[in-house]
Design an enzyme around this catalytic site. Structure first.
Site, PDB file in Angstrom:
ATOM      1  N   THR A 147       4.470   3.714  -4.931  1.00  0.00           N
ATOM      2  CA  THR A 147       5.892   3.885  -5.227  1.00  0.00           C
ATOM      3  C   THR A 147       6.522   2.533  -5.523  1.00  0.00           C
ATOM      4  O   THR A 147       6.119   1.509  -4.946  1.00  0.00           O
ATOM      5  CB  THR A 147       6.638   4.537  -4.052  1.00  0.00           C
ATOM      6  OG1 THR A 147       8.059   4.468  -4.287  1.00  0.00           O
ATOM      7  CG2 THR A 147       6.337   3.854  -2.736  1.00  0.00           C
ATOM      8  N   SER A 182      12.132   2.509   4.099  1.00  0.00           N
ATOM      9  CA  SER A 182      12.015   3.745   4.877  1.00  0.00           C
ATOM     10  C   SER A 182      10.614   3.820   5.465  1.00  0.00           C
ATOM     11  O   SER A 182       9.703   3.098   5.046  1.00  0.00           O
ATOM     12  CB  SER A 182      12.269   4.976   3.996  1.00  0.00           C
ATOM     13  OG  SER A 182      11.118   5.281   3.215  1.00  0.00           O
ATOM     14  N   TYR A 184       8.608   6.303   5.094  1.00  0.00           N
ATOM     15  CA  TYR A 184       7.715   6.763   4.023  1.00  0.00           C
ATOM     16  C   TYR A 184       7.278   5.606   3.149  1.00  0.00           C
ATOM     17  O   TYR A 184       6.075   5.422   2.891  1.00  0.00           O
ATOM     18  CB  TYR A 184       8.396   7.830   3.152  1.00  0.00           C
ATOM     19  CG  TYR A 184       7.767   7.888   1.779  1.00  0.00           C
ATOM     20  CD1 TYR A 184       6.466   8.351   1.604  1.00  0.00           C
ATOM     21  CD2 TYR A 184       8.452   7.425   0.651  1.00  0.00           C
ATOM     22  CE1 TYR A 184       5.859   8.358   0.352  1.00  0.00           C
ATOM     23  CE2 TYR A 184       7.857   7.434  -0.600  1.00  0.00           C
ATOM     24  CZ  TYR A 184       6.562   7.901  -0.743  1.00  0.00           C
ATOM     25  OH  TYR A 184       5.961   7.892  -1.977  1.00  0.00           O
ATOM     26  N   HIS A 185       8.223   4.819   2.668  1.00  0.00           N
ATOM     27  CA  HIS A 185       7.866   3.713   1.779  1.00  0.00           C
ATOM     28  C   HIS A 185       6.955   2.708   2.482  1.00  0.00           C
ATOM     29  O   HIS A 185       6.062   2.124   1.861  1.00  0.00           O
ATOM     30  CB  HIS A 185       9.126   3.028   1.254  1.00  0.00           C
ATOM     31  CG  HIS A 185       9.912   3.874   0.285  1.00  0.00           C
ATOM     32  ND1 HIS A 185      11.074   4.506   0.635  1.00  0.00           N
ATOM     33  CD2 HIS A 185       9.663   4.198  -1.008  1.00  0.00           C
ATOM     34  CE1 HIS A 185      11.532   5.178  -0.410  1.00  0.00           C
ATOM     35  NE2 HIS A 185      10.698   5.020  -1.420  1.00  0.00           N
ATOM     36  N   LYS A 188       3.379   3.569   2.225  1.00  0.00           N
ATOM     37  CA  LYS A 188       2.778   3.167   0.951  1.00  0.00           C
ATOM     38  C   LYS A 188       2.502   1.660   0.914  1.00  0.00           C
ATOM     39  O   LYS A 188       1.568   1.210   0.241  1.00  0.00           O
ATOM     40  CB  LYS A 188       3.676   3.589  -0.214  1.00  0.00           C
ATOM     41  CG  LYS A 188       3.687   5.099  -0.436  1.00  0.00           C
ATOM     42  CD  LYS A 188       2.287   5.608  -0.758  1.00  0.00           C
ATOM     43  CE  LYS A 188       2.243   7.077  -1.052  1.00  0.00           C
ATOM     44  NZ  LYS A 188       0.893   7.538  -1.444  1.00  0.00           N
TER      45      LYS A 188
END
Length: 392
Positions: A147, A182, A184-185, A188
């Site tokens: 991302t 975040s 989530y990020h 990654k």
């Protein structure tokens, strides 16, 4: 020869599976998924605006249309034994890893979901990488869509993955440090580090596609049969900003711009995201770790809202734009200038979707589902902001 695609039931995964089957008719295209996205969206009380068929019906339709090289395996990539068996049986020449819990807001609902997101995403990636190592399959091309969010919000133009650093008279080139906003990020960012490690230690060929905000309802492949439709999420948790704004407009709900709306974000149409991912499979890397910024360019949130308001108005749909307090911690005027020259030249020389054309197509495609969007309009924004919208 086999190409393995993870996340095959997802918004981007299913169209990519169809495209791979067309582009590589003499190879077996194996999709893998555990249907997590369907469960997560149901869990937060929403649905896909566009009805989607079961995977069984999707594969049946693909075979009827001549795409007999598509297969599907149900399984969880967090399960190490399953992954080892998967790679051992199919011996893929390429793995396209799209599987992940992809929502930043979902990852921040509570600590449980933060833990789940990071464990699910990083464990899946590590299992795949180590399966290739332990099964002596290090010539397999490994492609992952990470991302653009791993870059954070630096105050300078963002390079394609690598940055030159000078310190005390010494210079070196390093991977851009993860500055996620975040949980989530950050998962990654961990993936990027694990990809780098696998490449540096084992010379595993890797392509890291830093995927931007993806928008749109379809690709040429998904339009060939109603059973080929891909999902379209519009809720606060899983709907990307363009898709959510379009849904709000059609539901008669104000387009809710957080803060000033001056924030610019990298974006890419669904068709272009799929095409460039398939182009990466054709590329190969000769043992390198290549990073591409998978974006066709930046657009401000206010520009998106204005374009939707304009195009919807031309279609006879009146749309209001409202600015709400930003529930996210971010620099509201950050422009996120991102270099993408190599990506455009090497993976997407022909951009098929610009933002206005994409918005127009999305609006038109979703018109038949206005009732669904209206029925779930309480899912558009966080509950703490619903009262603010209702009071205006």
């Amino acid at each position: 020869m086999t190409i393995l695609l993870t996340g095959a039931d997802g918004y981007m995964g299913w169209p990519t599976l169809l495209k791979l089957a067309k582009e590589f008719p003499n190879e077996r295209i194996v999709g893998v998924d555990n249907f997590g996205r369907r469960r997560w969206v149901e869990e937060i009380g929403s649905v896909s605006a566009v009805p989607i068929a079961s995977m069984e019906d999707r594969v049946k339709a693909a075979h009827e249309k001549g795409l007999t090289n598509i297969s599907f395996i149900y399984g969880d990539l967090v399960d190490r034994d399953f992954v080892l068996e998967l790679v051992s049986v199919f011996k893929p020449r390429a793995i396209v890893h799209l599987a992940a819990q992809p929502s930043a807001p979902y990852s921040e609902i509570n600590g449980e979901r933060a833990n789940y997101t990071q464990h699910n995403n990083t464990q899946s990636t590590r299992n795949l990488l180590w399966a290739l190592k332990e099964l002596n399959a290090l010539d397999t091309l490994f492609i992952e869509t990470t991302t653009t969010g791993v870059y954070g919000q630096p105050g300078f133009p963002i390079p394609e993955g690598y940055v030159e650093v000078e310190r005390k008279g010494q210079r070196d080139t390093i991977i851009f440090p993860g500055m996620a906003g975040s949980w989530y990020h950050m998962s990654k960012c961990h993936d990027v580090n694990n990809l780098w490690l696998a490449n540096s230690k084992w010379k595993l060929p890797i392509i890291d596609l830093r995927t931007a905000i993806v928008y749109g309802t379809s690709t040429p492949e998904t339009q060939e049969d109603p059973r080929f439709a891909t999902r379209f999420d519009f809720d606060f948790y899983f709907g990307t900003v363009v898709n959510r704004f379009v849904a709000q407009a059609l539901a008669g709900f104000p387009i809710t711009v957080y803060g000033k709306g001056d924030l610019k974000r990298p974006m890419i149409g669904l068709q272009d995201a799929v095409n460039s991912t398939v182009a990466a499979v054709k590329r190969g890397t000769d043992g390198k770790f290549e990073i591409f910024n998978q974006t066709s360019g930046p657009v401000s949130i206010q520009e998106v809202a204005n374009a939707i308001q304009k195009i919807a108005g031309e279609m006879g749909v009146e749309v209001e734009v409202e600015h709400l307090p930003n529930p996210r911690v971010e620099k509201e005027e950050h422009q996120m200038v991102m270099e993408n020259d190599r990506f455009i030249q090497e993976l997407l020389p022909d951009i098929h979707v610009d933002i206005e054309a994409g918005i127009r197509d999305t609006l038109e495609s979703l018109l038949p589902y206005k009732d669904v969007l209206s029925a779930y309009k309480d899912r558009f924004i966080p509950e703490q902001l619903l009262a603010k919208v209702a009071a205006r």
